[in-house]
Design a protein around this motif. Structure first.
Motif, PDB file in Angstrom:
ATOM      1  N   VAL A  27      31.067  25.934   5.636  1.00 32.46           N
ATOM      2  CA  VAL A  27      29.860  25.263   6.116  1.00 32.46           C
ATOM      3  C   VAL A  27      28.714  26.267   6.233  1.00 32.46           C
ATOM      4  N   ALA A  28      29.017  27.492   6.640  1.00 26.97           N
ATOM      5  CA  ALA A  28      27.975  28.529   6.705  1.00 26.97           C
ATOM      6  C   ALA A  28      27.429  28.817   5.304  1.00 26.97           C
ATOM      7  N   ASP A  29      28.314  28.880   4.307  1.00 26.19           N
ATOM      8  CA  ASP A  29      27.861  29.081   2.924  1.00 26.19           C
ATOM      9  C   ASP A  29      26.974  27.919   2.475  1.00 26.19           C
ATOM     10  N   TYR A  30      27.382  26.702   2.833  1.00 27.08           N
ATOM     11  CA  TYR A  30      26.579  25.526   2.474  1.00 27.08           C
ATOM     12  C   TYR A  30      25.195  25.606   3.114  1.00 27.08           C
ATOM     13  N   ARG A  31      25.158  25.936   4.386  1.00 23.84           N
ATOM     14  CA  ARG A  31      23.866  26.016   5.084  1.00 23.84           C
ATOM     15  C   ARG A  31      22.953  27.073   4.461  1.00 23.84           C
ATOM     16  N   ARG A  32      23.536  28.225   4.111  1.00 23.73           N
ATOM     17  CA  ARG A  32      22.735  29.278   3.470  1.00 23.73           C
ATOM     18  C   ARG A  32      22.187  28.795   2.130  1.00 23.73           C
ATOM     19  N   ALA A  33      23.050  28.149   1.342  1.00 18.47           N
ATOM     20  CA  ALA A  33      22.613  27.647   0.030  1.00 18.47           C
ATOM     21  C   ALA A  33      21.541  26.573   0.207  1.00 18.47           C
ATOM     22  N   HIS A  34      21.720  25.701   1.173  1.00 18.86           N
ATOM     23  CA  HIS A  34      20.742  24.642   1.446  1.00 18.86           C
ATOM     24  C   HIS A  34      19.402  25.244   1.858  1.00 18.86           C
ATOM     25  N   ASP A  35      19.442  26.208   2.761  1.00 14.96           N
ATOM     26  CA  ASP A  35      18.205  26.858   3.204  1.00 14.96           C
ATOM     27  C   ASP A  35      17.510  27.585   2.060  1.00 14.96           C
ATOM     28  N   THR A  36      18.302  28.208   1.188  1.00 10.68           N
ATOM     29  CA  THR A  36      17.730  28.920   0.047  1.00 10.68           C
ATOM     30  C   THR A  36      16.996  27.961  -0.883  1.00 10.68           C
ATOM     31  N   VAL A  37      17.615  26.822  -1.158  1.00  9.77           N
ATOM     32  CA  VAL A  37      16.999  25.849  -2.063  1.00  9.77           C
ATOM     33  C   VAL A  37      15.745  25.249  -1.446  1.00  9.77           C
ATOM     34  N   TYR A  38      15.834  24.802  -0.211  1.00  6.24           N
ATOM     35  CA  TYR A  38      14.725  24.062   0.367  1.00  6.24           C
ATOM     36  C   TYR A  38      13.653  24.949   0.998  1.00  6.24           C
ATOM     37  N   SER A  39      13.859  26.264   1.032  1.00  8.12           N
ATOM     38  CA  SER A  39      12.797  27.156   1.500  1.00  8.12           C
ATOM     39  C   SER A  39      11.970  27.686   0.334  1.00  8.12           C
ATOM     40  N   ASP A  40      12.444  27.492  -0.888  1.00  6.34           N
ATOM     41  CA  ASP A  40      11.706  27.901  -2.085  1.00  6.34           C
ATOM     42  C   ASP A  40      10.651  26.831  -2.389  1.00  6.34           C
ATOM     43  N   VAL A  41       9.396  27.191  -2.273  1.00  2.78           N
ATOM     44  CA  VAL A  41       8.297  26.230  -2.432  1.00  2.78           C
ATOM     45  C   VAL A  41       8.278  25.614  -3.832  1.00  2.78           C
ATOM     46  N   GLU A  42       8.398  26.447  -4.852  1.00  2.58           N
ATOM     47  CA  GLU A  42       8.371  25.941  -6.234  1.00  2.58           C
ATOM     48  C   GLU A  42       9.556  25.025  -6.516  1.00  2.58           C
ATOM     49  N   LEU A  43      10.724  25.412  -6.042  1.00  6.98           N
ATOM     50  CA  LEU A  43      11.912  24.593  -6.250  1.00  6.98           C
ATOM     51  C   LEU A  43      11.788  23.274  -5.492  1.00  6.98           C
ATOM     52  N   GLY A  44      11.242  23.342  -4.297  1.00  6.92           N
ATOM     53  CA  GLY A  44      11.005  22.123  -3.523  1.00  6.92           C
ATOM     54  C   GLY A  44      10.066  21.178  -4.242  1.00  6.92           C
ATOM     55  N   LYS A  45       9.052  21.739  -4.872  1.00  9.59           N
ATOM     56  CA  LYS A  45       8.106  20.934  -5.654  1.00  9.59           C
ATOM     57  C   LYS A  45       8.820  20.281  -6.842  1.00  9.59           C
ATOM     58  N   SER A  46       9.676  21.052  -7.521  1.00 11.65           N
ATOM     59  CA  SER A  46      10.440  20.507  -8.653  1.00 11.65           C
ATOM     60  C   SER A  46      11.367  19.384  -8.212  1.00 11.65           C
ATOM     61  N   ILE A  47      12.004  19.558  -7.066  1.00  5.71           N
ATOM     62  CA  ILE A  47      12.907  18.525  -6.550  1.00  5.71           C
ATOM     63  C   ILE A  47      12.128  17.263  -6.207  1.00  5.71           C
ATOM     64  N   LYS A  48      10.954  17.427  -5.604  1.00  8.88           N
ATOM     65  CA  LYS A  48      10.118  16.275  -5.263  1.00  8.88           C
ATOM     66  C   LYS A  48       9.669  15.530  -6.521  1.00  8.88           C
ATOM     67  N   GLU A  49       9.265  16.290  -7.544  1.00  5.86           N
ATOM     68  CA  GLU A  49       8.861  15.673  -8.813  1.00  5.86           C
ATOM     69  C   GLU A  49      10.037  14.929  -9.452  1.00  5.86           C
ATOM     70  N   PHE A  50      11.228  15.527  -9.379  1.00  4.05           N
ATOM     71  CA  PHE A  50      12.414  14.881  -9.934  1.00  4.05           C
ATOM     72  C   PHE A  50      12.729  13.596  -9.172  1.00  4.05           C
ATOM     73  N   THR A  51      12.592  13.620  -7.873  1.00  7.11           N
ATOM     74  CA  THR A  51      12.837  12.419  -7.060  1.00  7.11           C
ATOM     75  C   THR A  51      11.864  11.304  -7.434  1.00  7.11           C
ATOM     76  N   THR A  52      10.604  11.664  -7.628  1.00  7.18           N
ATOM     77  CA  THR A  52       9.603  10.680  -8.054  1.00  7.18           C
ATOM     78  C   THR A  52       9.963  10.116  -9.427  1.00  7.18           C
ATOM     79  N   MET A  53      10.396  10.992 -10.326  1.00 12.78           N
ATOM     80  CA  MET A  53      10.781  10.546 -11.668  1.00 12.78           C
ATOM     81  C   MET A  53      12.022   9.648 -11.609  1.00 12.78           C
TER      82      MET A  53
END
Length: 148
Positions: A27-53
């Motif tokens: 669970v600690a590994d999951y939390r670290r991976a989750h924080d890494t993905v969602y703290s990256d601004v560019e990646l967050g933007k890509s995920i949001k664009e993908f969700t819209t698509m």
């Protein structure tokens, strides 16, 4: 239903199990991976664009190839998904999610079997499908002559 000592013991043990899970390394590994993905601004933007698509994709799917934007949306969703799939941070998050899910499936199966061997475990569980002679895809337990 009355609260008995047995129920209180079960609740306390469930809380202990929950605490153990939340403090586990998986669970600690999951939390670290989750924080890494969602703290990256560019990646967050890509995920949001993908969700819209994805929303546009679902709309297009209602009409199929007769929708005016069918080809554009279909190509765009594939390109965006591929970009996310090859991202190392997203891949690490997916692996961590799978590890946690496998752990939860195994725990659920153990609990179910401790209650009774007749308790059904979801067929989608990777832990369950390894025990089944049919691969767990039939879901009926009898129509394919499996031993599920």
């Amino acid at each position: 239903m009355m609260m008995t000592d047995e129920w209180i013991t079960i609740i306390e043990q469930a809380e202990q199990l929950s605490e153990m899970l939340l403090s586990s390394e998986m669970v600690a590994d999951y939390r670290r991976a989750h924080d890494t993905v969602y703290s990256d601004v560019e990646l967050g933007k890509s995920i949001k664009e993908f969700t819209t698509m994805k929303e546009r994709y679902e709309e297009v799917q209602r009409f199929g190839r007769y929708h005016p934007d069918y080809h554009i949306v279909m190509k765009s969703i594939r390109v965006q998904k591929r970009e996310l799939d090859v991202n190392e941070q997203v891949a690490a998050l997916r692996l961590a999610e799978n590890d946690v899910q496998e752990m939860l499936d195994e725990i659920g199966s153990i609990i179910a079997k401790s209650v009774s061997p007749a308790v059904k475990v979801p067929a989608g569980s990777a832990f369950f499908t390894s025990d089944s002679s049919c691969g767990g895809s039939c879901g009926t337990g009898s129509s394919c002559s499996c031993s599920a």
